[in-house]
Enzyme design. Structure first.
Site, PDB file in Angstrom:
ATOM      1  CD  GLU A  89       0.168 -36.077  -2.148  1.00 60.79           C
ATOM      2  OE1 GLU A  89      -0.324 -37.213  -2.154  1.00 60.79           O
ATOM      3  OE2 GLU A  89      -0.151 -35.199  -2.965  1.00 60.79           O
ATOM      4  CE  LYS A  92      -3.709 -36.985  -2.335  1.00 59.81           C
ATOM      5  NZ  LYS A  92      -3.233 -36.651  -3.705  1.00 59.81           N
ATOM      6  CG  HIS A 145       8.299 -32.417  -2.405  1.00 62.93           C
ATOM      7  ND1 HIS A 145       7.300 -31.450  -2.459  1.00 62.93           N
ATOM      8  CD2 HIS A 145       8.221 -33.097  -3.567  1.00 62.93           C
ATOM      9  CE1 HIS A 145       6.653 -31.572  -3.610  1.00 62.93           C
ATOM     10  NE2 HIS A 145       7.191 -32.544  -4.296  1.00 62.93           N
TER      11      HIS A 145
END
Length: 259
Positions: A89, A92, A145
């Site tokens: 993430e 990105k 996560h």
């Protein structure tokens, strides 16, 4: 006078109560950057679409927001990621930022929460200060996560930093990577632990914390631990609610790297 924007980017969450962790970080960052106009972006379009459908609030992607800021004549943009690690993430986000090189006089980006060794030590020290004092038969387990990205190694370093500070019964697992729950169970079985505290190692106590960690379903960490005979106590507090975490992000934003 030049127009300056503070752009705070997170993955996002569809849980309104959990969003207070993001809001706390945003408020602290705003206070640290007077003279900058504040803007929010979420990297998860699924989360943003659900919020727009259910709450009528539109939250742009980083690329959409950067385009809006460029069109509005902003000259300086400071972007701070609220991601925990430098994983997919975050990468990105950086790709979207680099596409806007040359559109602003200055465009900078702050590192995610865990970047250098001092970040890990600051985070684990802050968490240890807030943990209940553990009895001899208790342990504390954090759920991160997890990712297939090489940055997943960050979670092992978090646990090692707990060890370095003398916390021998604090463990870190992930919901989507290694170390997984089986690793945690194996570690617990080697000690005379009967009660386990559970907490998310995530910015928000959102979907993963509410369901994968603390849910009543058979596969949740809470349910699996209880099926193994452990007593459990859940602490649903996102990292973003801690002022010490906000301080790390503020420092990273002030040290932001030009793009």
């Amino acid at each position: 006078m030049s127009k300056k924007a503070l752009m705070v980017v997170s993955f996002g969450t569809t849980y309104p109560d959990a969003r207070r962790a993001i809001e706390n970080l945003e408020e602290r960052l705003c206070a640290a950057f007077p003279g900058y106009d504040f803007y929010r972006a979420f990297t998860s379009r699924m989360v943003a679409r659900k919020i727009e459908k259910e709450e009528g609030v539109y939250i742009p992607s980083p690329a959409e927001l950067l385009g809006q800021l460029a069109d509005a004549g902003y000259e300086e943009v400071c972007c701070q990621s609220l991601h925990v690690i430098f994983g997919q993430e975050y990468e990105k986000l950086m790709e979207q930022l680099r596409a806007f090189r040359g559109r602003f006089t200055r465009l900078s980006a702050g590192a995610p929460l865990l970047w250098d060794t001092q970040d890990y030590l600051r985070l684990t020290r802050a968490l240890l200060e807030r943990m209940p004092r553990l009895a001899e038969d208790e342990a504390f387990v954090f759920m991160g996560h997890g990712t297939e990205h090489p940055a997943n190694a960050a979670y092992a370093l978090v646990e090692n930093c707990f060890r370095y500070q003398g916390a021998e019964r604090v463990y870190v697992g992930t919901v989507e990577g290694f170390p997984h729950l089986d690793y945690v169970l194996a570690r617990l079985s080697r000690r005379e632990v009967t009660n386990v505290h559970l907490a998310p190692l995530m910015i928000v106590a959102g979907d993963h914390a509410q369901n994968d960690l603390a849910g009543e379903e058979e596969g949740s960490w809470k349910s699996r631990l209880e099926s193994e005979g452990y007593g459990t106590e859940v602490h649903l507090t996102g990292l973003g609610e801690l002022d010490e975490v906000a301080d790390i992000f503020i420092d990273h934003c002030k040290q932001g790297s030009p793009l």
